[in-house]
Design an enzyme around this catalytic site. Structure first.
Site, PDB file in Angstrom:
ATOM      1  N   LYS A  60      38.740  41.753  37.328  1.00 52.98           N
ATOM      2  CA  LYS A  60      40.056  41.129  37.163  1.00 52.98           C
ATOM      3  C   LYS A  60      40.539  40.455  38.442  1.00 52.98           C
ATOM      4  O   LYS A  60      41.445  39.633  38.419  1.00 52.98           O
ATOM      5  CB  LYS A  60      41.069  42.159  36.665  1.00 52.98           C
TER       6      LYS A  60
HETATM    7  C1  LIG Z   1      39.796  44.672  31.756  1.00 49.08           C
HETATM    8  C2  LIG Z   1      38.450  45.282  31.786  1.00 49.08           C
HETATM    9  C3  LIG Z   1      37.502  45.076  30.748  1.00 49.08           C
HETATM   10  C4  LIG Z   1      37.820  44.287  29.504  1.00 49.08           C
HETATM   11  O1  LIG Z   1      37.865  42.909  29.758  1.00 49.08           O
HETATM   12  P1  LIG Z   1      38.519  41.914  28.711  1.00 49.08           P
HETATM   13  O2  LIG Z   1      38.473  40.589  29.355  1.00 49.08           O
HETATM   14  O3  LIG Z   1      39.908  42.408  28.459  1.00 49.08           O
HETATM   15  O4  LIG Z   1      37.681  41.976  27.464  1.00 49.08           O
HETATM   16  C5  LIG Z   1      36.232  45.615  30.895  1.00 49.08           C
HETATM   17  N1  LIG Z   1      35.915  46.361  31.983  1.00 49.08           N
HETATM   18  C6  LIG Z   1      36.801  46.600  32.973  1.00 49.08           C
HETATM   19  C7  LIG Z   1      36.375  47.444  34.103  1.00 49.08           C
HETATM   20  C8  LIG Z   1      38.091  46.068  32.923  1.00 49.08           C
HETATM   21  O5  LIG Z   1      38.962  46.322  33.916  1.00 49.08           O
END
Ligand SMILES: *Cc1c(COP(=O)(O)O)cnc(C)c1O
Length: 432
Positions: free
Chosen positions: A109
């Site tokens: 993220k």
């Molecule tokens: C947010 C997150 C996801 C999911 O990603 P999306 O884009 O919401 O599908 C998967 N793994 C981790 C570690 C995350 O923080």
């Protein structure tokens, strides 16, 4: 050229990039998408393997930002956003891990949050306004957002998180030890209380104007765009051409997967995507039955994917015009229980000496299942550092693991948070 963004619900006016990222959500409650996803230049795609991550980021972002950010400014912005590596690591024959976790908060993220932060900051610097980003968080999103905006001029960040041990120790430290322009509010309540308080602030017109409130929600299109960079970067690093390539994506809100679909629409040649989830399998179920049935989320060990109503499904659906059979040509669905996830994590650690986190492990399992029937080169997205989920990982492999230095440093810092009752009046008094 001004790029245009429309709402998936079709009832809101088309907007510019700037307006789309400041608004976040269109007025008709849809999601913003570019009216046209441009094909990248043939020459660029043919020479992809010679391009660096920053060069890729620049080429792709130009296609979405248009003239709204001038080329030199965009270049320095992208260079700042992508100041860490995203290596493709071979795990076994035809299996590669795209490690998205080398950024400041050790989860993918960071990429989206940093790009959104720098774009907003670029526009406020031009206009001289000041902004307050207000976010309710249950963990990972908040720290990525906080870090993304850390020391960004003209922007204050106020984070609300539920106190009393409702976020993990690591997460709390990541939220509360930055200082500078980041303020953490520890709410004596639940995540829902935090969300309600934030919502009240956005509905309070006077407050909204007074503090120039903006959201950094994950559905913001500026968080999606940069996530497509690393699909290109993965292909650039993959030297073993020959077999078709498949991307396997551990998914919650399907932002990562949607970004991969955008990369494909821009001309990145890969064969298929795998949508992998835990027991919160709304999208894998849709791919099987054609029925999209949101439901309450269940808690799992891959908790960043505990999503019962995935927000980016609206984007996926818009691209395929609601046609299930078309979506099935590009995307396959897989899901795994906690027990299967732990087994996969442990086996890969024992057999390959490669340590995954519970989210990446689900991507790995989906890929292996697909490869049983199909001779392809597979890349799974490793979305978080295993140390972020240290309890689950250590319990599963029955060994202690090493915490990266930067993460340890954050654990050693002193927590700074303002305690607050779960009432909007308290937040209002604080912000005014
Ligand atoms: C947010 C997150 C996801 C999911 O990603 P999306 O884009 O919401 O599908 C998967 N793994 C981790 C570690 C995350 O923080």
């Amino acid at each position: 050229m001004i790029m245009q963004y429309y709402s998936t619900n079709g009832q809101a006016p088309v907007t510019s990039f700037k307006e789309a990222i400041f608004t976040g959500l269109p007025s008709d409650n849809g999601l913003f998408l570019p009216t046209e996803i441009p094909l990248l230049d043939d020459h660029f795609l043919a020479h992809l393997s010679e391009k660096s991550l920053v060069e890729i980021g620049l080429e792709v972002s130009k296609a979405f930002v248009g003239d709204e950010i001038q080329p030199d400014a965009l270049e320095s912005l992208i260079t700042e956003v992508l100041n860490f590596e995203i290596p493709l690591v071979q795990v076994s024959e035809d299996v590669f891990s795209l490690e998205l976790y080398h950024g400041p908060t050790y989860a993918f993220k960071d990429v989206g949050a940093r790009f959104l932060a720098r774009c907003l900051s670029h526009f406020v610097a031009q206009s001289g306004e000041k902004l307050t980003i207000l976010v309710a968080t249950s963990g990972d999103t908040g720290s990525a957002v906080a870090n993304g905006f850390y020391q960004v001029p003209g922007i204050d960040v106020v984070l609300l998180y539920p106190g009393g041990g409702k976020v993990s120790k690591i997460q709390e430290q990541q939220l509360t030890t930055l200082g500078a322009n980041i303020t953490a509010l520890e709410i004596d309540g639940t995540f829902d209380d935090c969300q309600r308080m934030v919502k009240s602030a956005f509905l309070d017109e006077a407050m909204r104007k007074h503090r120039n409130l903006t959201s950094a929600n994950s559905i913001n299109i500026a968080r999606l765009i940069p996530q497509s960079f690393y699909y290109f970067h993965a292909m650039a690093q993959l030297q073993s051409a020959g077999k078709p390539v498949v991307f396997s994506v551990p998914s919650g809100n399907y932002g990562n997967l949607s970004a991969g679909l955008m990369a494909s629409q821009m001309g990145l040649p890969f064969a298929r995507m795998l949508a992998c989830s835990n027991v919160n399998k709304v999208v894998p179920d849709y791919l099987k039955t054609g029925e999209f049935q949101p439901r309450a989320s269940e808690m799992t060990i891959s908790n960043a994917m505990d999503v019962g109503n995935p927000s980016n499904f609206a984007r996926m659906n818009a691209w395929y015009g609601g046609d299930l059979s078309k979506m099935q040509l590009d995307i396959g669905g897989y899901w795994y229980s906690d027990e299967e996830t732990r087994k996969g994590l442990k086996k890969v650690y024992q057999d390959q000496q490669y340590l995954m986190d519970p989210h990446g492990a689900i991507g790995y399992l989906g890929l292996k299942a697909y490869q049983e029937q199909n001779d392809v080169t597979g890349i799974f997205l490793e979305t978080a550092h295993p140390a972020k989920f240290i309890d689950v990982v250590e319990e599963t492999i029955e060994e202690k693991i090493k915490i990266p230095e930067r993460l340890q440093a954050c654990l050693d810092k002193e927590k700074q948070a303002v305690k607050m009752p779960p009432e909007y009046e308290a937040l209002k008094a604080f912000l005014w």
